[in-house]
Design a protein around this motif. Structure first.
Motif, PDB file in Angstrom:
ATOM      1  N   ARG A  17     -15.879  16.637   4.403  1.00 39.86           N
ATOM      2  CA  ARG A  17     -14.419  16.516   4.472  1.00 39.86           C
ATOM      3  C   ARG A  17     -13.731  17.862   4.778  1.00 39.86           C
ATOM      4  NH1 ARG A  17     -13.472  11.724   4.004  1.00 39.86           N
ATOM      5  NH2 ARG A  17     -11.561  11.084   3.093  1.00 39.86           N
ATOM      6  N   HIS A  36      -4.159  14.918  11.244  1.00 42.57           N
ATOM      7  CA  HIS A  36      -4.284  13.798  10.320  1.00 42.57           C
ATOM      8  C   HIS A  36      -5.728  13.335  10.450  1.00 42.57           C
ATOM      9  CE1 HIS A  36       0.123  13.340   9.952  1.00 42.57           C
ATOM     10  NE2 HIS A  36       0.103  13.804  11.185  1.00 42.57           N
ATOM     11  N   CYS A  38      -8.690  11.034   8.901  1.00 41.38           N
ATOM     12  CA  CYS A  38      -9.248   9.973   8.049  1.00 41.38           C
ATOM     13  C   CYS A  38      -8.411   9.746   6.800  1.00 41.38           C
ATOM     14  CB  CYS A  38     -10.689  10.305   7.701  1.00 41.38           C
ATOM     15  SG  CYS A  38     -11.637   8.890   7.142  1.00 41.38           S
ATOM     16  N   GLU A  39      -7.146   9.433   6.984  1.00 46.07           N
ATOM     17  CA  GLU A  39      -6.250   9.260   5.848  1.00 46.07           C
ATOM     18  C   GLU A  39      -6.317   7.853   5.256  1.00 46.07           C
ATOM     19  OE1 GLU A  39      -2.382  10.408   7.213  1.00 46.07           O
ATOM     20  OE2 GLU A  39      -3.019  12.445   7.614  1.00 46.07           O
ATOM     21  N   TYR A  40      -6.991   6.957   5.924  1.00 41.01           N
ATOM     22  CA  TYR A  40      -7.008   5.563   5.495  1.00 41.01           C
ATOM     23  C   TYR A  40      -8.446   5.085   5.314  1.00 41.01           C
ATOM     24  CZ  TYR A  40      -2.413   6.267   7.394  1.00 41.01           C
ATOM     25  OH  TYR A  40      -1.188   6.785   7.657  1.00 41.01           O
ATOM     26  N   THR A  43      -9.430   3.824   9.413  1.00 38.21           N
ATOM     27  CA  THR A  43      -8.491   4.495  10.311  1.00 38.21           C
ATOM     28  C   THR A  43      -8.544   3.830  11.676  1.00 38.21           C
ATOM     29  OG1 THR A  43      -8.837   6.553   9.107  1.00 38.21           O
ATOM     30  CG2 THR A  43      -7.795   6.714  11.259  1.00 38.21           C
ATOM     31  N   ASP A  47      -2.917   2.616  12.881  1.00 38.09           N
ATOM     32  CA  ASP A  47      -2.487   3.734  12.029  1.00 38.09           C
ATOM     33  C   ASP A  47      -1.970   4.888  12.865  1.00 38.09           C
ATOM     34  OD1 ASP A  47      -3.318   2.571   9.491  1.00 38.09           O
ATOM     35  OD2 ASP A  47      -5.371   2.962  10.155  1.00 38.09           O
ATOM     36  N   GLU A  51       1.854   6.303  12.693  1.00 40.10           N
ATOM     37  CA  GLU A  51       2.155   7.679  12.311  1.00 40.10           C
ATOM     38  C   GLU A  51       2.841   8.441  13.448  1.00 40.10           C
ATOM     39  OE1 GLU A  51       2.029   8.891   9.358  1.00 40.10           O
ATOM     40  OE2 GLU A  51       0.916   7.252   8.432  1.00 40.10           O
TER      41      GLU A  51
END
Length: 129
Positions: A17, A36, A38-40, A43, A47, A51
Motif C-alpha cells: 500500500r 486516488h 484503491c479507495e474502494y 475500484t 468510481d 470522483e
C-alpha cells in the motif's frame, strides 16, 4: 491519477500500500499529482468518473488524467456479486444522471454458459456499454 491496487508496487511485502514504490512515485517526483489509489473495495470506472466529475464540479481542472482501472468492471464474476457492486455504487450512477436500470439489466445477462459456485457469470458492463 486514479488507480486500483495496480497503483501499488506489490512484488515486495514491505511496499504494501505504498504508492511511492510504484510508477506513481515517479510521477509524483516530476509533477504536481493528485492521486486516488484503491479507495474502494471494488475500484471501478464508475468510481473514477464519479470522483472526477465531483472535482470538476468544484471548479478543478487538470492538464492530464490517468485512469488505471477496469479489472473489476470487465472481469467475469458471479451474478450476485455484480448485482451487489452495482447496488453499492448506485448513488454514483444516479449522481451522473445515468439510468440505473441499464446497469441492473446488464448484470442479469450471463456472459457465458459457465457456472461458478452455482451462479451464472456476468460483468458490470461490456466495453461498448
Amino acid at each position: 491519477m486514479f488507480t486500483d491496487s495496480r497503483g501499488y508496487e506489490v512484488t515486495n511485502l514491505w511496499n504494501k500500500r505504498n504508492p511511492f514504490s510504484s510508477y506513481v512515485g515517479d510521477l509524483i517526483k516530476e509533477y504536481n499529482v493528485e492521486y486516488h489509489i484503491c479507495e474502494y473495495a471494488s475500484t471501478t470506472v464508475i468510481d473514477f468518473l464519479y470522483e472526477y466529475h465531483k472535482q470538476i464540479n468544484k471548479g478543478k481542472s487538470y492538464d492530464f488524467v490517468i485512469m488505471h482501472i477496469g479489472l473489476v468492471d470487465f472481469s467475469p464474476r458471479p451474478k450476485n456479486m455484480a448485482i451487489n457492486i452495482i447496488k453499492t455504487k448506485s448513488h454514483k450512477i444516479k449522481y451522473m444522471n445515468w439510468p440505473l436500470t441499464l446497469f441492473e439489466e446488464h448484470v442479469n445477462i450471463p456472459i457465458s454458459k459457465e457456472i461458478y459456485n452455482g451462479e451464472q457469470l456476468t460483468n458490470l458492463y461490456t466495453h461498448d456499454f
